[in-house]
Design a protein around this motif. Structure first.
Motif, PDB file in Angstrom:
ATOM      1  N   VAL A  83      45.443  43.786  -5.567  1.00 31.57           N
ATOM      2  CA  VAL A  83      45.629  44.104  -6.975  1.00 31.57           C
ATOM      3  C   VAL A  83      45.463  45.590  -7.292  1.00 31.57           C
ATOM      4  O   VAL A  83      46.197  46.127  -8.129  1.00 31.57           O
ATOM      5  CB  VAL A  83      44.713  43.240  -7.871  1.00 31.57           C
ATOM      6  CG1 VAL A  83      45.132  41.794  -7.818  1.00 31.57           C
ATOM      7  CG2 VAL A  83      43.251  43.381  -7.485  1.00 31.57           C
ATOM      8  N   ARG A  84      44.524  46.238  -6.671  1.00 27.22           N
ATOM      9  CA  ARG A  84      44.344  47.678  -6.930  1.00 27.22           C
ATOM     10  C   ARG A  84      45.575  48.452  -6.497  1.00 27.22           C
ATOM     11  O   ARG A  84      46.095  49.278  -7.246  1.00 27.22           O
ATOM     12  CB  ARG A  84      43.132  48.227  -6.190  1.00 27.22           C
ATOM     13  CG  ARG A  84      41.820  47.768  -6.705  1.00 27.22           C
ATOM     14  CD  ARG A  84      40.706  48.432  -5.947  1.00 27.22           C
ATOM     15  NE  ARG A  84      39.453  47.747  -6.209  1.00 27.22           N
ATOM     16  CZ  ARG A  84      38.336  48.062  -5.627  1.00 27.22           C
ATOM     17  NH1 ARG A  84      38.280  49.029  -4.745  1.00 27.22           N
ATOM     18  NH2 ARG A  84      37.238  47.390  -5.913  1.00 27.22           N
ATOM     19  N   LEU A  85      46.012  48.206  -5.286  1.00 23.77           N
ATOM     20  CA  LEU A  85      47.163  48.924  -4.756  1.00 23.77           C
ATOM     21  C   LEU A  85      48.413  48.625  -5.570  1.00 23.77           C
ATOM     22  O   LEU A  85      49.196  49.526  -5.880  1.00 23.77           O
ATOM     23  CB  LEU A  85      47.363  48.566  -3.284  1.00 23.77           C
ATOM     24  CG  LEU A  85      48.433  49.342  -2.534  1.00 23.77           C
ATOM     25  CD1 LEU A  85      48.211  50.845  -2.622  1.00 23.77           C
ATOM     26  CD2 LEU A  85      48.467  48.891  -1.080  1.00 23.77           C
ATOM     27  N   ALA A  86      48.603  47.380  -5.958  1.00 15.34           N
ATOM     28  CA  ALA A  86      49.767  47.012  -6.761  1.00 15.34           C
ATOM     29  C   ALA A  86      49.743  47.722  -8.114  1.00 15.34           C
ATOM     30  O   ALA A  86      50.772  48.218  -8.582  1.00 15.34           O
ATOM     31  CB  ALA A  86      49.828  45.500  -6.944  1.00 15.34           C
ATOM     32  N   ALA A  87      48.573  47.788  -8.746  1.00 18.81           N
ATOM     33  CA  ALA A  87      48.459  48.445 -10.050  1.00 18.81           C
ATOM     34  C   ALA A  87      48.743  49.938  -9.949  1.00 18.81           C
ATOM     35  O   ALA A  87      49.414  50.524 -10.812  1.00 18.81           O
ATOM     36  CB  ALA A  87      47.081  48.198 -10.647  1.00 18.81           C
ATOM     37  N   LEU A  88      48.246  50.559  -8.908  1.00 18.04           N
ATOM     38  CA  LEU A  88      48.498  51.990  -8.724  1.00 18.04           C
ATOM     39  C   LEU A  88      49.962  52.254  -8.402  1.00 18.04           C
ATOM     40  O   LEU A  88      50.547  53.229  -8.890  1.00 18.04           O
ATOM     41  CB  LEU A  88      47.586  52.546  -7.635  1.00 18.04           C
ATOM     42  CG  LEU A  88      46.110  52.595  -8.013  1.00 18.04           C
ATOM     43  CD1 LEU A  88      45.245  52.800  -6.782  1.00 18.04           C
ATOM     44  CD2 LEU A  88      45.857  53.672  -9.060  1.00 18.04           C
TER      45      LEU A  88
END
Length: 124
Positions: A83-88
């Motif tokens: 989720v972090r990588l996708a959001a960034l």
């Protein structure tokens, strides 16, 4: 100009966990453990290469390509629940045309950190 990335990026970094395990479990149900593991290994390899490639591209000349690559990264990261990588990656996709070089570098640093955090949360 960092305002373009700080708020969404900070939200992404504050989101826990870096890896949402249910997404991977759903993939395992669809294609099996071996298939999911193989696809995830391809994801890690392609993501490492993509993150390195971002750093070689001049933002002013390649913002369209950067946005497309960020879109692909967002989708792939989401498939596995990172989720972090996708959001960034979504932030990069949506702001590539407006970012300055410093902001672009800062966002790439955050993406590298999110990638490392996702890898660290992977079950061994």
């Amino acid at each position: 100009m960092l305002d373009v990335t700080v708020a969404p990026a900070q939200k992404a970094l504050d989101a826990e966990p870096a890896r949402e395990g249910r997404a991977y479990e759903a993939l395992v149900r669809e294609i099996g453990e071996d298939g999911a593991r193989e696809v995830r290994e391809v994801f890690w390899s392609e993501t490492a290469a993509r993150l390195q490639q971002f750093r070689t591209l001049a933002l002013a000349q390649h913002h369209g390509r950067i946005a497309r690559e960020a879109h692909s990264l967002k989708s792939a990261a989401g498939t596995f629940g990172y989720v972090r990588l996708a959001a960034l990656a979504l932030t990069l996709e949506k702001t590539a045309e407006r970012l300055g070089d410093v902001e672009f570098g800062d966002l790439l640093d955050l993406m590298d950190a999110a990638y490392a955090a996702a890898r660290a949360q992977e079950p061994r």
